[in-house]
Design an enzyme around this catalytic site. Structure first.
Site, PDB file in Angstrom:
ATOM      1  N   SER A 152      38.755  35.266  31.617  1.00 48.72           N
ATOM      2  CA  SER A 152      37.616  36.336  31.885  1.00 48.72           C
ATOM      3  C   SER A 152      38.246  37.378  32.722  1.00 48.72           C
ATOM      4  CB  SER A 152      36.553  35.259  32.679  1.00 48.72           C
ATOM      5  OG  SER A 152      35.703  36.151  33.267  1.00 48.72           O
ATOM      6  N   TYR A 165      34.560  29.354  39.500  1.00 51.22           N
ATOM      7  CA  TYR A 165      34.707  29.884  38.272  1.00 51.22           C
ATOM      8  C   TYR A 165      35.642  30.847  38.090  1.00 51.22           C
ATOM      9  CZ  TYR A 165      33.897  32.456  34.010  1.00 51.22           C
ATOM     10  OH  TYR A 165      34.003  32.877  32.529  1.00 51.22           O
TER      11      TYR A 165
END
Length: 258
Positions: A152, A165
């Site tokens: 990501s 995350y």
């Protein structure tokens, strides 16, 4: 498919896609199949996988469903054994299973921390442990194999309340660099794929109101990527000549500044 399967760029290859029941995983499975790969779709939701296999078959592709939770190491090993027995092993692995649960660290949402680490890190390692031997064997025989890990943009940038995350995704990107150094000499290409905001089910799992408000504002102000955008990028990576390895690919919505 109107094109002969023998002329497709991934003809003869066997692709395993984790997290394939929705979003980037499902779209990538469909796209890889359209490029000629035999696709093994792996996720927990067997009903979703059955629908996906049916869609791929209707479009002229070949897919097999394996219902398994990537956090269960034994289940992933069993899936790998099945792929070896039925297809001779995988030569492309897309590690896509993951979850995003942002929250302020002071909320001490330990269950959410654990869930993200279990799936985004431990699940990733379970799949790598199960399938990398197959990738190495395939590369020795055919000259190329691919390990593509979905990371990501959060691996690089700072997003308040996304610390856990983002930390898991930084792990994915940095691990990928190291694995490329180990496996590149064995003709296994390793790529970290770092998308910006993609419209998938990932956002549906978010419970933190601040993060939900930020996501909603983002959706109204910019056009998010689609799962198909990312899927085409996976297909592009895997379709390159064996000498070409995209180590890290960042794919952003045009309107997302960071």
């Amino acid at each position: 498919m109107s094109t002969s399967t023998t002329s497709l760029p991934l003809s003869g290859r066997v692709a395993v896609v984790t997290g394939a029941s929705s979003g980037i995983g499902a779209a990538s499975a469909e796209h890889l199949a359209s490029l000629g790969a035999r696709v093994v779709v792996l996720a927990r939701r067997a009903d979703r996988l059955a629908d996906l296999v049916a869609r791929i078959g209707k479009d002229g592709g070949t897919a097999t469903a394996v219902a398994a939770d990537v956090t269960d190491a034994a289940a992933v090993r069993a899936a790998a054994e099945r792929v070896a027995a039925e297809f001779g092993g995988a030569d492309l692995l897309l590690n896509n299973a993951g979850v995003m649960l942002p929250a302020p660290i002071e909320e001490l949402a330990a269950d959410q921390w654990k869930h993200q680490i279990d799936l985004n890190v431990t699940g990733l390692m379970n799949a790598i442990g199960a399938f990398v031997p197959q990738l190495v064997a395939a590369a020795a025989e055919r000259g190329v194999a691919d390990l593509v890990n979905t990371s990501s943009i959060a691996a690089q940038n700072i997003f308040p309340n996304f610390a856990v995350y983002s930390g898991t995704k930084a792990y994915v990107t940095h691990l990928s660099r190291h694995l490329r150094a180990e496996l590149g000499a064995k003709n296994v290409r390793v790529s970290a794929l770092e998308p910006g905001i993609v419209g998938t089910e990932l956002q549906n799992h978010v419970t933190d109101q601040g993060a939900l408000d930020w996501l909603e504002g983002s959706r109204e102000s910019i056009e998010w990527l689609t799962a198909q955008d990312v899927a085409r990028t996976v297909g592009f990576i895997a379709s390159q000549p064996p000498r070409v390895n995209f180590q890290q690919v960042t794919i952003m919505p045009t309107g997302q500044p960071a």
